[in-house]
Motif scaffolding. Structure first.
Motif, PDB file in Angstrom:
ATOM      1  N   VAL A   1       3.256 -60.528 -13.158  1.00  0.00           N
ATOM      2  CA  VAL A   1       2.500 -60.442 -11.906  1.00  0.00           C
ATOM      3  C   VAL A   1       2.409 -58.986 -11.456  1.00  0.00           C
ATOM      4  O   VAL A   1       1.339 -58.487 -11.091  1.00  0.00           O
ATOM      5  CB  VAL A   1       3.171 -61.307 -10.804  1.00  0.00           C
ATOM      6  N   GLU A   2       3.532 -58.277 -11.537  1.00  0.00           N
ATOM      7  CA  GLU A   2       3.528 -56.884 -11.109  1.00  0.00           C
ATOM      8  C   GLU A   2       2.579 -56.058 -11.979  1.00  0.00           C
ATOM      9  O   GLU A   2       1.766 -55.289 -11.466  1.00  0.00           O
ATOM     10  CB  GLU A   2       4.943 -56.288 -11.165  1.00  0.00           C
TER      11      GLU A   2
ATOM     12  N   ALA B   1      -0.031 -57.012 -13.719  1.00  0.00           N
ATOM     13  CA  ALA B   1      -1.438 -57.340 -13.439  1.00  0.00           C
ATOM     14  C   ALA B   1      -1.882 -56.708 -12.128  1.00  0.00           C
ATOM     15  O   ALA B   1      -3.004 -56.201 -12.010  1.00  0.00           O
ATOM     16  CB  ALA B   1      -1.620 -58.855 -13.381  1.00  0.00           C
ATOM     17  N   ARG B   2      -1.002 -56.707 -11.155  1.00  0.00           N
ATOM     18  CA  ARG B   2      -1.373 -56.149  -9.855  1.00  0.00           C
ATOM     19  C   ARG B   2      -1.505 -54.625  -9.903  1.00  0.00           C
ATOM     20  O   ARG B   2      -2.323 -54.038  -9.212  1.00  0.00           O
ATOM     21  CB  ARG B   2      -0.383 -56.585  -8.773  1.00  0.00           C
TER      22      ARG B   2
ATOM     23  N   GLU C   1       7.676 -62.516 -12.667  1.00  0.00           N
ATOM     24  CA  GLU C   1       7.609 -61.356 -11.787  1.00  0.00           C
ATOM     25  C   GLU C   1       7.017 -60.115 -12.473  1.00  0.00           C
ATOM     26  O   GLU C   1       6.163 -59.432 -11.920  1.00  0.00           O
ATOM     27  CB  GLU C   1       9.057 -61.114 -11.384  1.00  0.00           C
ATOM     28  N   ASP C   2       7.460 -59.857 -13.718  1.00  0.00           N
ATOM     29  CA  ASP C   2       6.993 -58.652 -14.400  1.00  0.00           C
ATOM     30  C   ASP C   2       5.504 -58.738 -14.747  1.00  0.00           C
ATOM     31  O   ASP C   2       4.774 -57.753 -14.628  1.00  0.00           O
ATOM     32  CB  ASP C   2       7.799 -58.407 -15.675  1.00  0.00           C
TER      33      ASP C   2
END
Lengths: 238, 253
Positions: B95-96, B98-99, B92-93
């Motif tokens: 992905v966040e 990178a986004r 989750e971290d």
């Protein structure tokens, strides 16, 4: 920046709304009877449904926290909720949104009151027409209240943005895709504390500050409806 | 113990490493460190170290933007960088992070994607930005965004011959026209601080990441952490970020 269409004509948006007007809001609690709490929320065509299971024992046990309760959230879009079928299962967007929804709800809960337990919040988007994450937060907050879980405050959420040079509230998918900026916002309305803030697009500091105030005012409107719906639930008991 | 001490100091307006609240750790930028990549950079903020590499490849454009190149940002929280990171697919971290980096680059329009078309609706350049965390001592986001930007700034577009990519031979620089800088501001009691260390991050639950473009416009925001913020906090945090972004931007060649 994609701004191909004119999204505001004669001061009105393509669906006839004024810039600061929310779409029709619909809310309902208790839509999933097997859950401890549940709610449905609509912003116009956007439909979000949330259910809460827990506080319940957390398994496997090594995940348990001895001093606090785990809050877990899952945001998921149904494959049929959008124009082009969304392949089922989590993608990067829903992983991020699940996290920010969890963080938007966490400050309102007394997690330390339920050590070793978990509260699971599931948000399903049945139809997506913009502002899905904030619709999901509104539904989730109602579902937590419906479950009777102690809360410091409800969480009210809305989207705001800039389209065709105008600051607007509650963007549709069409407006979002062609916006100059969009901002997702959630707050604890009586404490006036912000728990979700995400923006993308280009804004000056002044525009940003105006948008934040607009978002705050719109959340207060959402909050009124949330309170009304919850009171409705207990009416029969009188 | 360490957390308690860090918190006590912050309440007195001090930091463990004696920095001012508005002071970054030493920022070191190295460019072009990966010869195999079309662009690369390594950024150190204090002990935190992040490497970003840019690879270019062919891609099929999205139907709604047939003449625009594509941007793909990915982050690897390699298990070597921290005992808290595990191998496997991005969590989750990651992905966040990178986004958020993706949003800053994309929304600032810093890459002229319309100049990356090879054949309309058929073939465009895909710009892959891969972020590798080497050492996690706090503020990964600002370090990752800076490493990605510097890597993009030194990215060269490979030559083409009979529709094949000639690796190692270049025709032009990647068209990058803005320098968006990400600044994460934390609320610490009644004050705000920038560039949180690993220990500070653990105890400060209210953070706002602000991405600021050269013209002082804000191009992305993300509230992070599990504590709430007031509207006044947010306004002040944005002011701090705009001011600080100038200083960090001036470190890029």
């Amino acid at each position: 920046m994609k701004t191909r269409e004119k999204l505001i004509v004669d001061g009105k948006r393509l669906d006839g709304r004024l810039p600061e007007q929310l779409r029709t809001i619909e809310m309902k609690t208790g839509v999933v009877t097997r859950a401890n709490g549940s709610a449905l929320m609509k912003f116009g065509n956007t439909i979000a449904i949330a259910s809460v299971h827990g506080p319940r024992a957390l398994f496997p046990r090594h995940l348990q926290e001895s001093e606090t309760c785990l809050l877990r959230c899952r945001y998921n879009m149904a494959p049929f909720s959008v124009d082009e079928r969304k392949s089922p299962g989590p993608d990067r967007r829903s992983v991020e949104l699940s996290k920010v929804i969890r963080l938007a709800l966490e400050p309102t809960l007394f997690l330390e009151d339920f050590p070793r337990a978990t509260i699971d919040v599931y948000v399903e988007i049945l139809q997506a027409d913009g502002s899905t994450r904030v619709a999901g937060i509104n539904a989730a907050s109602l579902a937590l209240a419906d479950a009777g879980i102690p809360m410091r405050d409800l969480v009210a959420a809305c989207s705001v943005g800039k389209i065709s040079g105008t600051l607007v509230v509650d963007l549709t998918a069409d407006e979002d895709n062609n916006s100059e900026a969009d901002l997702a916002f959630a707050m604890l309305p009586s404490k006036k504390k912000i728990t979700l803030l995400q923006m993308d697009g280009i804004l000056t500091k002044e525009e940003l500050n105006k948008l934040l105030k607009l978002a705050k005012d719109s959340c207060e409107k959402v909050y009124e409806t949330q309170k009304k719906v919850l009171k409705e639930k207990y009416k029969r008991v009188e | 113990m360490e957390e308690l001490y860090t918190l006590e100091l912050i309440e007195k307006g001090k930091r463990v490493d004696k920095r001012r609240f508005d002071e970054f750790r030493k920022v070191e930028i190295k460019e072009g460190i990966i010869k195999k990549a079309e662009g690369s950079a390594s950024v150190r903020i204090g002990e935190t170290e992040v490497t970003a590499g840019v690879k270019l490849d062919f891609g099929k454009p999205f139907p709604d933007s047939p003449e625009e190149g594509m941007l793909i940002v990915n982050a690897e929280f390699t298990p070597l960088a921290s005992p808290d990171f595990e191998s496997g697919p991005p969590g989750e971290d990651a992905v966040e992070l990178a986004r958020i980096v993706d949003r800053g680059i994309r929304e600032s329009n810093c890459i002229e994607l319309e100049k990356l078309c090879i054949a309309p609706a058929e073939k465009v350049w895909s710009v892959f930005v891969d972020i590798h965390i080497i050492n996690h001592q706090g503020n990964l986001l600002d370090a990752s965004a800076l490493a990605s930007l510097v890597a993009l700034l030194n990215t060269k577009i490979p030559k083409l011959e009979d529709d094949k990519i000639l690796r190692g031979e270049f025709e032009r620089n990647l068209p990058v026209v803005f320098k968006p800088i990400n600044i994460t501001v934390c609320k610490a009691g009644n004050s705000l601080l920038v560039d949180p260390s690993f220990e500070e991050e653990k105890i400060l639950g209210a953070k706002l990441s602000v991405c600021v473009r050269d013209d002082d416009r804000v191009c992305a925001l993300q509230k992070q952490g599990n504590k709430e913020l007031s509207l006044e906090d947010i306004e002040k945090m944005i002011d701090v970020a705009i001011e600080k972004s100038k200083e960090i931007r001036s470190l890029i060649r």
